[in-house]
Design an enzyme around this catalytic site. Structure first.
Site, short mmCIF file in Angstrom:
data_model
loop_
_atom_site.label_atom_id
_atom_site.label_comp_id
_atom_site.label_asym_id
_atom_site.label_seq_id
_atom_site.Cartn_x
_atom_site.Cartn_y
_atom_site.Cartn_z
N GLY A 119 0.82 -1.20 0.00
CA GLY A 119 0.00 0.00 0.00
C GLY A 119 0.86 1.25 0.00
O GLY A 119 0.55 2.24 -0.67
N THR A 120 1.96 1.20 0.75
CA THR A 120 2.87 2.35 0.79
C THR A 120 3.44 2.64 -0.60
O THR A 120 3.50 3.79 -1.03
CB THR A 120 4.00 2.08 1.80
OG1 THR A 120 3.43 2.11 3.12
CG2 THR A 120 5.10 3.13 1.72
N GLN B 120 -7.79 1.33 4.53
CA GLN B 120 -8.50 0.81 5.70
C GLN B 120 -9.91 0.33 5.38
O GLN B 120 -10.51 -0.38 6.19
CB GLN B 120 -8.55 1.86 6.82
CG GLN B 120 -7.21 2.07 7.52
CD GLN B 120 -6.70 0.82 8.23
OE1 GLN B 120 -7.47 -0.03 8.67
NE2 GLN B 120 -5.37 0.68 8.31
N SER C 292 -4.27 -1.86 -0.02
CA SER C 292 -3.25 -2.81 0.42
C SER C 292 -3.91 -4.13 0.76
O SER C 292 -4.81 -4.20 1.59
CB SER C 292 -2.56 -2.23 1.66
OG SER C 292 -1.67 -3.17 2.22
N ALA C 293 -3.45 -5.21 0.12
CA ALA C 293 -4.14 -6.50 0.23
C ALA C 293 -4.05 -7.11 1.63
O ALA C 293 -5.00 -7.76 2.09
CB ALA C 293 -3.59 -7.48 -0.79
N HIS C 294 -2.94 -6.91 2.34
CA HIS C 294 -2.81 -7.59 3.64
C HIS C 294 -3.72 -6.97 4.69
O HIS C 294 -3.90 -7.53 5.76
CB HIS C 294 -1.36 -7.63 4.11
CG HIS C 294 -0.82 -6.33 4.63
ND1 HIS C 294 -0.76 -6.04 5.97
CD2 HIS C 294 -0.34 -5.26 3.99
CE1 HIS C 294 -0.23 -4.83 6.12
NE2 HIS C 294 0.03 -4.34 4.93
N CYS D 209 1.59 3.30 12.15
CA CYS D 209 2.74 2.85 11.36
C CYS D 209 4.05 3.33 11.93
O CYS D 209 5.08 3.20 11.30
CB CYS D 209 2.58 3.27 9.91
SG CYS D 209 1.58 2.04 9.05
#
Lengths: 463, 463
Positions: free
Chosen positions: A72-73, A178, A195-197, A321
């Site tokens: 995602g970052t 999110q 972001s997949a995780h 984070c």
């Protein structure tokens, strides 16, 4: 796996069973280089194309608008830098809210250091931006807004901000990290990141979507993979797993959101009653279903987290984070709320009600323990909120006697569940409640409490 | 899995069984965020630290010099851009060989476009740079050299170039993508890059090592992960699997390299004998053990690849990372050799000798088939190199009669294997060879040819 209750899904979600299954299959069938023309390469390409279709459909994009990143970052960095570069003829102004993810803030810092201009839109005490705070003008190359805040769960007014950007002809990057998979993605974005995780996919997969017609110039050296936007070998098995889990969580979302919303509501309501000098932060209504943050005055968040870890709860504290650097949360600071002693609880899919009850059970004592050395004169908190009395195998009047002896252990408003299999309890317990001005709530199967026989008689302590 | 022979390990290696096992375990034990302080986070951190130690040890680095990226390409880009930025006070000159991976060339192009200076070191006809071609001077910020070429397998004189760079005080980035895990990493590097899926690890993991004391400034926005060098969530399970497979392949390497070296030698020797107008390229001696490339005049490489795919062989053609764009290979062009009709064969660990024999068996006919429509008057190639005659169940003299009738089908120097279970064959076949001036090579079990009984009597066609 762990015997702890994992309440930190906003950091990373446990791998969804569907994702694991898809990953295992794709390691067999999609391991080859999708750029190759032989059979195994073509097979990998087909799996990649199908995954792209799935992700596009769930996120409300076209397949050819989707590029897969490694996180995602990376999606945020490439999305912001690529849009700023593609739109630099407009000017160097970047707009973002004060409560964006650190990846947005760090990219903005670099933009500033390289001579760009950055305008930060403030938020209110609930962590929400005022749409009018976004003032895209002719010099603005990009605006950035999250769908929901990662630390306090507040939903942002994306549609309103998107409309203001559209009117000004300024591209809007929407960071859906999110909410993707949990909530429908709001329309109106020019660039979308996720972001997949966070949705139960594997680590190593992010999503960058760029709407057709949006100006974009890759900030990195040329590469032919992923529409020239993300350099490097494409991780087909992980992408296949990410797409499978996105589809699965989206299908389960409505039902699971309602359930988790109720559990979070319980935490939002109970924590201030059980723990003195505490503030629940974030928007109480327009919020993510599964996430709540509260701050305990006079408490070192890291110490409280260690205590909660010992008690079997994995939760986060501080800026999500940057917790390893122990710096105060920029989100809470921007909201003007307590930045100390904060605990973020984010519930994974399938969280059991009993785990939340146990959390509410142990939290007051742990906070009191952390505060004890300070010698503060704080209001006394109720000891516990729920109590289960196991009277299975005991004949009346023993279940009623146990109830009378122990109801004082729960706080007023708290609940006692008496487990009994003597049929007389069905009459005696309501009757006792009537005599002692306690509230009889009803009967539930004892299987709800993990027993194979009998009933649970629920009593609310009124006096 | 595929029934084809996969001969394209230089593109990506099948997942090593050890990697798959480690990945499955790490999905259970290392799924949490390694930046978190609770138990599952600490466990993920421990696995990550152990993986870093392993990779450092195998690559000859310190653990704190290793950062994990999401691909080899990302490692190259970050390594080059970070070193150029960190050493920009020296000047903007970048040195690299003409045969580097496209990720190096594309990063150099961007450096040039942004006002930097790029000097390209030529190679000889074998694809090898002359160390004297590297002329690091006081304006040079970075030199780049691969350990081995990804298209033709030629090993580069890294130690000599490293010494020249050391004397000039210029950092050297060594791209070890094709050799890491197979060969010891040469010393003398300032930055080292590699890619896990080339050594049997999963996709999604690259390695960037930066020697202590080497100036490095991250080209991307700040992030606290991976020593501030690689932004984004760390993919612990994939990194654990990458480290496990690196250790495993390194342990097997000496033995397997010798075996694959002999198989490649066979291809290098046989292909020019079997196929007219063909050139085997790359250094015949200083080469990777498992990789060989040859170019067939008058042949469209993509067409030949399609034919080979149909025949059950997955191989590459053209520039390894740009085959989907069908542009000629910059490597072959820099060497001054044929850029058309090239086939790269790169053998995975465990490649069976029989698969290589089958490849040599079918290749001449496929090339001839592709060339046939051209109506060229080419020298006649030997029809085939090996022939198996199944005479099981046939009584002598039938096996010998079959041998006499069909030995003309193989090229002089080729081998006929007569499968027979009549005991008389053991005497008759050597005797026939003596009478007809053919060479009797000996007897092998017919199980080598997939039969459950009998023997194979091997005859080399001499006349």
């Amino acid at each position: 796996m762990w015997s702890v209750s994992y309440f930190d899904v906003a950091s990373t979600a446990p791998l969804h069973p569907v994702a694991r299954q898809a990953l295992t299959a794709a390691l067999d069938e999609g391991w080859a280089d999708p750029a190759r023309l032989y059979r195994s390469g073509r097979q990998a390409r087909m799996l990649l194309d199908a995954a792209r279709e799935t992700v596009a459909e769930v996120l409300g994009a076209r397949a050819d608008e989707i590029s897969f990143t490694s996180s995602g970052t990376q999606a945020v960095q490439l999305g912001m830098l690529g849009a700023l570069k593609g739109n630099r003829r407009r000017g160097g102004r970047l707009l973002h809210s004060a409560v964006e993810h650190s990846s947005v803030l760090h990219t903005a810092e670099q933009h500033l250091a390289e001579g760009g201009e950055v305008a930060v839109v403030p938020v209110d005490r609930l962590g929400r931006v005022d749409p009018a705070g976004y003032d895209p003008d002719e010099r603005t190359a990009l605006a950035v807004l999250q769908t929901a805040n990662h630390e306090v769960g507040t939903l942002q007014p994306v549609a309103e901000v998107a409309e203001r950007c559209r009117e000004a002809g300024v591209p809007l990057l929407v960071d859906a990290a999110q909410s993707a998979g949990r909530l429908p993605v709001p329309g109106g974005w020019s660039l979308l990141t996720a972001s997949a995780h966070k949705w139960g996919g594997p680590a190593g997969v992010g999503v960058l979507a760029v709407r057709k017609g949006v100006r974009y110039a890759s900030p990195l050296p040329a590469d032919e993979r992923e529409r020239g936007r993300v350099p490097g070998y494409v991780n087909v098995p992980a992408i296949v797993a990410a797409a499978a889990s996105l589809r699965a969580v989206r299908a389960e979302a409505e039902q699971e959101n309602a359930r988790l919303h109720a559990l979070v509501e319980r935490i939002r309501t109970e924590v201030p009653r059980l723990v003195p000098e505490v503030e629940v932060v974030g928007d109480p209504a327009r919020r993510l279903p599964h996430l709540v943050t509260f701050s305990c005055l006079y408490v070192d968040g890291e110490v409280l987290l260690t205590e909660l870890d010992r008690a079997g709860f994995a939760v986060s504290s501080g800026s999500s984070c940057t917790s390893s650097t122990l710096t105060p949360s920029h989100v809470l600071a921007a909201m003007g709320v307590l930045t100390e002693g904060n605990v973020r609880v984010s519930l994974p899919h399938g969280t059991a009600e009993a785990d939340v009850a146990r959390f509410l059970d142990v939290l007051p004592g742990l906070v009191a323990g952390v505060r004890a050395p300070l010698g503060l004169d704080l209001p006394v908190a109720a000891v516990r909120q729920t109590l289960v009395i196991d009277a299975l195998g005991k004949l009346c009047p023993l279940p009623v006697i146990e109830l009378a002896k122990r109801i004082g252990e729960v706080a007023p408003g708290g609940t006692v569940a008496v487990l009994a299999d003597d049929e007389a309890a069905r009459f005696d317990i309501p009757a006792w409640c009537g005599m002692r001005a306690q509230e009889y709530l009803g009967e539930a199967p004892a299987t709800d409490y993990g027993r194979d026989r009998g009933s649970a008689y629920l009593v609310k302590r009124v006096s």
